[in-house]
Design a protein around this motif. Structure first.
Motif, PDB file in Angstrom:
ATOM      1  N   ASP A   8     -26.834  29.030 -48.024  1.00  0.00           N
ATOM      2  CA  ASP A   8     -27.030  30.388 -48.535  1.00  0.00           C
ATOM      3  C   ASP A   8     -28.106  31.112 -47.736  1.00  0.00           C
ATOM      4  O   ASP A   8     -27.949  32.281 -47.387  1.00  0.00           O
ATOM      5  CB  ASP A   8     -27.400  30.352 -50.021  1.00  0.00           C
ATOM      6  CG  ASP A   8     -26.239  29.891 -50.894  1.00  0.00           C
ATOM      7  OD1 ASP A   8     -25.085  29.907 -50.417  1.00  0.00           O
ATOM      8  OD2 ASP A   8     -26.499  29.494 -52.051  1.00  0.00           O
ATOM      9  N   LYS A   9     -29.205  30.421 -47.440  1.00  0.00           N
ATOM     10  CA  LYS A   9     -30.279  31.012 -46.647  1.00  0.00           C
ATOM     11  C   LYS A   9     -29.790  31.358 -45.244  1.00  0.00           C
ATOM     12  O   LYS A   9     -30.091  32.434 -44.719  1.00  0.00           O
ATOM     13  CB  LYS A   9     -31.461  30.038 -46.568  1.00  0.00           C
ATOM     14  CG  LYS A   9     -32.647  30.575 -45.802  1.00  0.00           C
ATOM     15  CD  LYS A   9     -33.804  29.598 -45.807  1.00  0.00           C
ATOM     16  CE  LYS A   9     -34.975  30.141 -44.999  1.00  0.00           C
ATOM     17  NZ  LYS A   9     -36.114  29.211 -44.976  1.00  0.00           N
ATOM     18  N   LYS A  27     -27.383  34.467 -45.159  1.00  0.00           N
ATOM     19  CA  LYS A  27     -27.988  35.772 -45.430  1.00  0.00           C
ATOM     20  C   LYS A  27     -28.459  36.460 -44.159  1.00  0.00           C
ATOM     21  O   LYS A  27     -28.456  37.681 -44.079  1.00  0.00           O
ATOM     22  CB  LYS A  27     -29.183  35.613 -46.379  1.00  0.00           C
ATOM     23  CG  LYS A  27     -28.799  35.396 -47.805  1.00  0.00           C
ATOM     24  CD  LYS A  27     -30.039  35.278 -48.670  1.00  0.00           C
ATOM     25  CE  LYS A  27     -29.648  34.919 -50.087  1.00  0.00           C
ATOM     26  NZ  LYS A  27     -30.840  34.671 -50.928  1.00  0.00           N
ATOM     27  N   LYS A  28     -28.895  35.677 -43.163  1.00  0.00           N
ATOM     28  CA  LYS A  28     -29.517  36.270 -41.976  1.00  0.00           C
ATOM     29  C   LYS A  28     -28.915  35.792 -40.666  1.00  0.00           C
ATOM     30  O   LYS A  28     -29.529  35.948 -39.615  1.00  0.00           O
ATOM     31  CB  LYS A  28     -31.009  35.954 -41.973  1.00  0.00           C
ATOM     32  CG  LYS A  28     -31.756  36.535 -43.145  1.00  0.00           C
ATOM     33  CD  LYS A  28     -33.218  36.219 -43.057  1.00  0.00           C
ATOM     34  CE  LYS A  28     -33.970  36.814 -44.230  1.00  0.00           C
ATOM     35  NZ  LYS A  28     -35.399  36.524 -44.163  1.00  0.00           N
TER      36      LYS A  28
END
Length: 184
Positions: free
Chosen positions: A24-25, A28-29
């Motif tokens: 997920d982290k 996101k980027k």
């Protein structure tokens, strides 16, 4: 100034579309190359000077090297993201694509359909992390994942401007910026 670092996560058997804290982290980027041929990527990374390590010793390995290569799934990804700082690029090579995350990466790029191969990926890592490239290189930098396509040109311009400022201080024989300190 802290050195630039690079981490390649060989995440064979993992999907970038899955769920989990680290994924997920990352998602996101990250800029994700969905049409990437990752065949031979680890070998090319090791030839470029990458050092193979495991997730448990990644942080200590990055103290001695610029480019680390680890293998694994979610635990390797979590270790890479934990070891990364603002001057680190993390590249995750999963079964369904290759994700670029961190320093100099355009976090708003999303999913990119450009066809790339392992040579292109390694050259892009080398460009971001200032790793040497041999004269036989025929790969292309993946500009679509970069925050600034003129990354290296802008670094050179900043260095030239700093040099010009230093030369002007020397020419006028003034130590004004340094007079307040005994270190110069």
């Amino acid at each position: 100034m802290a050195d630039k670092k690079a981490i390649l996560v060989d995440a064979s058997g993992m999907s970038l579309v899955g769920t989990g804290d680290a994924l997920d982290k990352l998602n996101k980027k990250a800029a994700v190359l969905t049409n990437a041929d990752r065949g031979g990527l680890v070998d090319r990374a090791l030839a470029l000077g990458g050092v193979r390590t495991d997730a448990a010793s990644l942080a200590s390995a990055l103290e001695d090297t610029i480019f680390a290569v680890i293998s694994g799934k979610e635990e390797a990804l979590a270790a890479a993201l934990e070891a990364a700082n603002r001057r680190t690029v993390v590249v995750v090579a999963a079964d369904d694509g290759v994700a670029f995350y961190g320093m100099a990466v355009n976090r708003n790029a999303g999913r990119i359909d450009r066809k790339v191969n392992a040579d292109d990926i390694v050259l892009t890592i080398a460009t971001i992390a200032d790793l040497p490239i041999d004269e036989g290189c025929t790969a292309a930098i993946i500009y679509q994942v970069l925050k600034d396509p003129n990354l290296k040109l802008n670094e050179i311009i900043k260095l030239q401007e700093a040099l010009a400022r230093m030369e002007s201080v020397i020419e006028r024989n003034s130590r004004e910026p340094w007079d307040k300190h005994d270190c110069a």
